[in-house]
Design an enzyme around this catalytic site. Structure first.
Site, PDB file in Angstrom:
ATOM      1  N   LYS A 195       0.857  -1.190   0.000  1.00  0.00           N
ATOM      2  CA  LYS A 195       0.000   0.000   0.000  1.00  0.00           C
ATOM      3  C   LYS A 195       0.892   1.239   0.000  1.00  0.00           C
ATOM      4  O   LYS A 195       1.692   1.432   0.916  1.00  0.00           O
ATOM      5  CB  LYS A 195      -0.908  -0.010   1.223  1.00  0.00           C
ATOM      6  CG  LYS A 195      -1.747   1.261   1.321  1.00  0.00           C
ATOM      7  CD  LYS A 195      -2.772   1.174   2.423  1.00  0.00           C
ATOM      8  CE  LYS A 195      -3.552   2.475   2.521  1.00  0.00           C
ATOM      9  NZ  LYS A 195      -4.577   2.428   3.558  1.00  0.00           N
ATOM     10  N   LYS A 248      -2.084  -1.567  -3.903  1.00  0.00           N
ATOM     11  CA  LYS A 248      -2.954  -0.389  -3.866  1.00  0.00           C
ATOM     12  C   LYS A 248      -2.134   0.878  -3.966  1.00  0.00           C
ATOM     13  O   LYS A 248      -1.156   0.994  -3.237  1.00  0.00           O
ATOM     14  CB  LYS A 248      -3.708  -0.412  -2.538  1.00  0.00           C
ATOM     15  CG  LYS A 248      -4.586   0.785  -2.313  1.00  0.00           C
ATOM     16  CD  LYS A 248      -5.233   0.696  -0.973  1.00  0.00           C
ATOM     17  CE  LYS A 248      -5.995   1.983  -0.750  1.00  0.00           C
ATOM     18  NZ  LYS A 248      -6.388   2.173   0.611  1.00  0.00           N
TER      19      LYS A 248
HETATM   20  C1  PBG Z   1      -7.514   3.370   5.365  1.00  0.00           C
HETATM   21  C2  PBG Z   1      -7.742   3.276   3.910  1.00  0.00           C
HETATM   22  C3  PBG Z   1      -7.546   4.251   2.915  1.00  0.00           C
HETATM   23  C4  PBG Z   1      -8.023   3.697   1.726  1.00  0.00           C
HETATM   24  C5  PBG Z   1      -8.460   2.416   2.018  1.00  0.00           C
HETATM   25  N1  PBG Z   1      -8.249   2.168   3.365  1.00  0.00           N
HETATM   26  C6  PBG Z   1      -7.080   5.640   2.997  1.00  0.00           C
HETATM   27  C7  PBG Z   1      -5.703   5.983   3.322  1.00  0.00           C
HETATM   28  O1  PBG Z   1      -4.823   5.146   3.544  1.00  0.00           O
HETATM   29  O2  PBG Z   1      -5.489   7.180   3.413  1.00  0.00           O
HETATM   30  C8  PBG Z   1      -8.057   4.394   0.390  1.00  0.00           C
HETATM   31  C9  PBG Z   1      -9.112   3.940  -0.540  1.00  0.00           C
HETATM   32  C10 PBG Z   1      -9.376   4.825  -1.694  1.00  0.00           C
HETATM   33  O3  PBG Z   1      -8.726   5.850  -1.937  1.00  0.00           O
HETATM   34  O4  PBG Z   1     -10.301   4.475  -2.430  1.00  0.00           O
HETATM   35  N2  PBG Z   1      -6.213   3.395   5.796  1.00  0.00           N
END
Ligand code: PBG
Length: 324
Positions: A195, A248
């Protein structure tokens, strides 16, 4: 042999030939729809930065689940937006919390729909970071206990899969141990393993009210230029017990998805995130591109790169257009 004997266009001439030649086909079975759940009754409110995306109260999400199932989408992933936030994110593992109640309601209305829960603290903390803060820094080890408690509460509510998205080190092992110790050894872990600290999460933070009140997430999420580090993250999460891995965002990181496909046998998920979704809608609204075609091209490319599961806000619109 080469041109003129070889002519690549021969198998592109008609739609039937193109259909026969097609290497990758997007299916409803590939799709996972993210859902935002808020407190209240009868709430269906739109998210300004995400055209077509709504936030639902628990009662509404249960009826929405039937629509989703009837479209042939196999799974949803839930994000909770609690009414109250505090320093340690107490809402994250409250048995009567918004996500926990949503899981119960969906499992009651549509038991066959797979329910995945996002496990993170950022929606529940008043500072908006994904872990416990001390001296303006997110503390790794103290956060693990909170994340594990949150995962256990989701499992107790009936979640099929928990998906930690916080990027703390050791969270997969901590969550696996806590699930097993609480009789949820059957609940799977989909780890947001690679991520990245991405600008493409902007619209989501609007929807989830999870923008950090200070700093950013670069001290725990990955640095976008790094590919080898992403593979190491994924390998470590597998060793800790992850059942499936996620990359992601999706489109800017297809190289990492393809490398993961070549390296790992587990199911691979790709999160087509809020910014990826909203930019297609924004351009389509201006008439700058064909929205439905661009969306399907994006998703089939994610599948071609190696994804088994695609988390996308476009799941409903795309599923409605796909034949069963
Ligand atoms: C929580 C989380 C996030 C997303 C999914 N889980 C936001 C982040 O890390 O700031 C992002 C999902 C999206 O942008 O569609 N940590």
């Amino acid at each position: 042999m080469t041109f003129p004997e070889v002519r690549m266009r021969r198998l592109r001439r008609t739609e039937t030939l193109r259909r026969m030649r097609r290497e990758t086909t997007l299916s409803r079975d590939d799709l996972i729809l993210p859902l935002f759940v808020v407190e209240g009754q009868g709430v269906r409110e739109s998210v300004a930065s995400m055209p077509g995306v709504l936030r639902y109260s628990v009662d509404q999400v249960a009826s929405e689940a039937k629509v989703i199932r009837d479209l042939g989408i196999p799974a949803v992933i839930l994000f909770g937006i609690p009414a109250h936030k505090d320093a340690t994110g107490r809402g994250a593992d409250a048995q009567d919390g918004v996500v926990q109640r949503a899981v119960e309601a969906i499992k009651h209305s549509t038991p066959e729909l797979c329910v995945i829960t996002d496990v993170c603290l950022c929606e529940y903390t008043d500072h908006g970071h994904c872990g416990i803060i001390q001296d303006e820094e997110v503390q790794n080890d103290p956060s693990l206990e909170r994340l594990a408690a949150s995962a256990v509460s989701h499992a107790n509510a009936g979640a099929d899969i928990v998906a930690p998205s916080d990027m703390m080190d050791g969270r997969v092992a901590a969550i696996r141990a806590a699930l097993d110790a609480s009789g949820s050894e059957h609940v799977a872990i989909l780890s947001y393993a690679a991520k990245f600290a991405s600008a493409f999460y902007g619209p989501f933070r609007d929807a989830a009210e999870s923008t950090p009140s200070f700093g950013d997430r670069r001290a725990y999420q990955m640095d976008p230029p790094n590919g080898r580090e992403a593979l190491r993250e994924m390998r470590l999460d597998l060793e800790e017990g992850a059942d499936a891995l996620m990359v992601k965002p999706a489109l800017p990181y297809l190289d990492i998805l393809a490398a993961a496909r070549a390296n790992f046998e587990v199911p691979l998920a790709a999160y087509h995130v809020s910014g990826e979704y909203s930019m297609i809608h924004a351009a389509a609204e201006r008439g700058w591109l064909d929205g439905p075609r661009a969306m399907e091209e994006a998703l089939v490319s994610i599948k071609r790169a190696g994804a088994d599961w695609i988390l996308t806000y476009a799941a409903k619109e795309v599923a409605a257009r796909l034949s069963p």
